[in-house]
Scaffold this motif. Structure first.
Motif, PDB file in Angstrom:
ATOM      1  N   GLU A 129     -17.263  -3.478  32.139  1.00  0.00           N
ATOM      2  CA  GLU A 129     -17.285  -4.475  31.055  1.00  0.00           C
ATOM      3  C   GLU A 129     -18.588  -4.405  30.274  1.00  0.00           C
ATOM      4  O   GLU A 129     -18.581  -4.536  29.048  1.00  0.00           O
ATOM      5  CB  GLU A 129     -17.099  -5.881  31.622  1.00  0.00           C
ATOM      6  N   ARG A 130     -19.704  -4.201  30.981  1.00  0.00           N
ATOM      7  CA  ARG A 130     -21.010  -4.091  30.311  1.00  0.00           C
ATOM      8  C   ARG A 130     -21.035  -2.894  29.378  1.00  0.00           C
ATOM      9  O   ARG A 130     -21.522  -2.983  28.249  1.00  0.00           O
ATOM     10  CB  ARG A 130     -22.146  -3.975  31.334  1.00  0.00           C
ATOM     11  N   ARG A 131     -20.512  -1.762  29.852  1.00  0.00           N
ATOM     12  CA  ARG A 131     -20.501  -0.554  29.010  1.00  0.00           C
ATOM     13  C   ARG A 131     -19.705  -0.787  27.730  1.00  0.00           C
ATOM     14  O   ARG A 131     -20.149  -0.415  26.642  1.00  0.00           O
ATOM     15  CB  ARG A 131     -19.935   0.635  29.783  1.00  0.00           C
TER      16      ARG A 131
ATOM     17  N   ILE B 108     -21.677  -3.681  20.755  1.00  0.00           N
ATOM     18  CA  ILE B 108     -22.919  -4.174  20.151  1.00  0.00           C
ATOM     19  C   ILE B 108     -23.608  -3.046  19.388  1.00  0.00           C
ATOM     20  O   ILE B 108     -24.114  -3.250  18.275  1.00  0.00           O
ATOM     21  CB  ILE B 108     -23.867  -4.772  21.220  1.00  0.00           C
ATOM     22  N   ALA B 109     -23.638  -1.847  19.964  1.00  0.00           N
ATOM     23  CA  ALA B 109     -24.267  -0.702  19.297  1.00  0.00           C
ATOM     24  C   ALA B 109     -23.571  -0.398  17.970  1.00  0.00           C
ATOM     25  O   ALA B 109     -24.240  -0.107  16.972  1.00  0.00           O
ATOM     26  CB  ALA B 109     -24.244   0.519  20.205  1.00  0.00           C
ATOM     27  N   GLU B 110     -22.252  -0.481  17.953  1.00  0.00           N
ATOM     28  CA  GLU B 110     -21.500  -0.220  16.721  1.00  0.00           C
ATOM     29  C   GLU B 110     -21.751  -1.285  15.663  1.00  0.00           C
ATOM     30  O   GLU B 110     -21.907  -0.976  14.487  1.00  0.00           O
ATOM     31  CB  GLU B 110     -20.003  -0.161  17.014  1.00  0.00           C
TER      32      GLU B 110
ATOM     33  N   SER C 208     -31.964  -2.955  23.810  1.00  0.00           N
ATOM     34  CA  SER C 208     -32.778  -4.109  24.199  1.00  0.00           C
ATOM     35  C   SER C 208     -31.968  -5.074  25.064  1.00  0.00           C
ATOM     36  O   SER C 208     -32.459  -5.576  26.080  1.00  0.00           O
ATOM     37  CB  SER C 208     -33.299  -4.823  22.949  1.00  0.00           C
ATOM     38  N   LEU C 209     -30.751  -5.313  24.664  1.00  0.00           N
ATOM     39  CA  LEU C 209     -29.868  -6.202  25.417  1.00  0.00           C
ATOM     40  C   LEU C 209     -29.564  -5.621  26.801  1.00  0.00           C
ATOM     41  O   LEU C 209     -29.589  -6.343  27.807  1.00  0.00           O
ATOM     42  CB  LEU C 209     -28.583  -6.423  24.625  1.00  0.00           C
ATOM     43  N   GLU C 210     -29.340  -4.326  26.865  1.00  0.00           N
ATOM     44  CA  GLU C 210     -29.086  -3.670  28.148  1.00  0.00           C
ATOM     45  C   GLU C 210     -30.306  -3.788  29.065  1.00  0.00           C
ATOM     46  O   GLU C 210     -30.174  -4.062  30.262  1.00  0.00           O
ATOM     47  CB  GLU C 210     -28.745  -2.199  27.923  1.00  0.00           C
TER      48      GLU C 210
END
Length: 88
Positions: free
Chosen positions: A48-50, A56-58, A67-69
């Motif tokens: 789910e994180r991936r 978010i990256a898109e 940063s969020l990761e």
């Protein structure tokens, strides 16, 4: 411990920490919104994180996703250390 159960305990620990912080935080600040978003990501399972971070990256760019990761990873690490010290 099974991965699903470990993820559930990590999420529970992070949720509890955020609830504690809410009492003394400026909950309308951008910093608080970032903290809550990182906590949300940290409570997700690995797949789910991936998916979430890819989205978010898109939408918001790689720098924001990275940063969020990083922030989510720190929250997960803190939760894991807390759980390791906690008596069963």
């Amino acid at each position: 411990m099974l991965p699903d159960r470990l993820n559930a305990r990590i999420a529970e620990t992070i949720s509890h920490k955020i609830d504690e912080e809410r009492a003394s935080a400026d909950t309308v600040s951008p910093a608080w919104r970032s903290r809550c978003e990182a906590a949300h990501v940290a409570m997700l399972s690995d797949p789910e994180r991936r998916v979430f971070l890819s989205h978010i990256a898109e939408v918001r760019g790689n720098a924001v996703a990275n940063s969020l990761e990083h922030s989510a990873g720190e929250l997960r690490t803190t939760a894991i250390f807390f759980l390791a010290r906690k008596p069963s």
